[in-house]
Design a protein around this motif. Sequence first.
Motif, PDB file in Angstrom:
ATOM      1  N   SER A  20      -0.790  50.413  46.816  1.00 46.43           N
ATOM      2  CA  SER A  20      -1.526  49.177  47.125  1.00 46.43           C
ATOM      3  C   SER A  20      -0.587  47.959  47.143  1.00 46.43           C
ATOM      4  N   GLY A  78       2.809  49.714  46.752  1.00 46.68           N
ATOM      5  CA  GLY A  78       3.018  50.754  47.770  1.00 46.68           C
ATOM      6  C   GLY A  78       3.725  50.274  49.020  1.00 46.68           C
ATOM      7  N   ASP A 137      -7.594  48.877  44.930  1.00 42.38           N
ATOM      8  CA  ASP A 137      -8.196  47.702  45.578  1.00 42.38           C
ATOM      9  C   ASP A 137      -9.585  47.435  45.014  1.00 42.38           C
ATOM     10  N   LYS A 163      -0.287  59.004  54.401  1.00 41.46           N
ATOM     11  CA  LYS A 163       0.999  58.659  53.810  1.00 41.46           C
ATOM     12  C   LYS A 163       1.095  59.161  52.359  1.00 41.46           C
TER      13      LYS A 163
END
Length: 245
Positions: free
Chosen positions: A110, A137, A192, A167
């Motif tokens: 994130s 990230g 998030d 990913k």
Amino acid sequence: MPKKINILGVNVDSLTMREAVRQVEQYMDEKAGVLVATANAEMLMRATYDQELKDILNAAALVVPDGAGTVWAAHHLGHAMPERVAGYDLAQELMREAPARGYRIYFFGSAPGVADKAKAKAEKLYPGIQVVGTRNGYFGPEDEPEIIADIQAAKPDLLLCALGVPKQEKWLKKYQQELGVPVSIGVGGTFDVMAGVMKRAPRWMQKAKLEWLFRGMMQPKRAGRLMALPKFVFKVHHFKHEHNR
Ligand code: UDP
């Protein structure tokens, strides 16, 4: 061992949230070094044209049915699938039990600052939790040795990785041996939501199995991705007929 159900070529586990939590805890206790994936309709659709992702999922220790679409597909194909095991909920259940069991957790992924906010939230929700490291990230290949070294040094039992699909799955697979973490899970937008950057659908929408619609509405950039759902329904329907011939 839970039963595996073939949905568009990906073997998804048919199990309850409770069973998934038990299984992950067992892998942590055994220091198994495994990957756990949470498969929603979008991920299963992607696996139909992304062979690398498909191979990763089929080699994963556990692929939980994340989302109403996955549960619907299993039922449509004539299999039992007791309930949806959303990645976000699985992560929360594992965090809830972590303090009593002494599990160490690392938050990777994130935007900058988000994993730290998620850590603060986890410490408030689950007193005594050991979040032993965080890292955002957004990185280049040159940063990877340092990220890997940081995770290794933190010695987590559980690595929650939020880099988005696919990913996160590909990154975890690539470095699985090197990292030596007992269990790693790709958790998408979990940090998030915990950090309050993104909202989860209201309870009634989750119950009505409409979380996908809420996510599409809240993130206009995702709206195009909503089309993956009707496509998924058609694909599963064809898959069923091909298999019944
Ligand atoms: N993300 C990241 N690095 C990247 C791309 C995405 O850390 O290079 C994070 C992003 O900030 C978000 C999470 O990955 O927190 C999941 O993103 P998204 O909701 O788009 O993914 P999905 O629903 O496909 O898992």
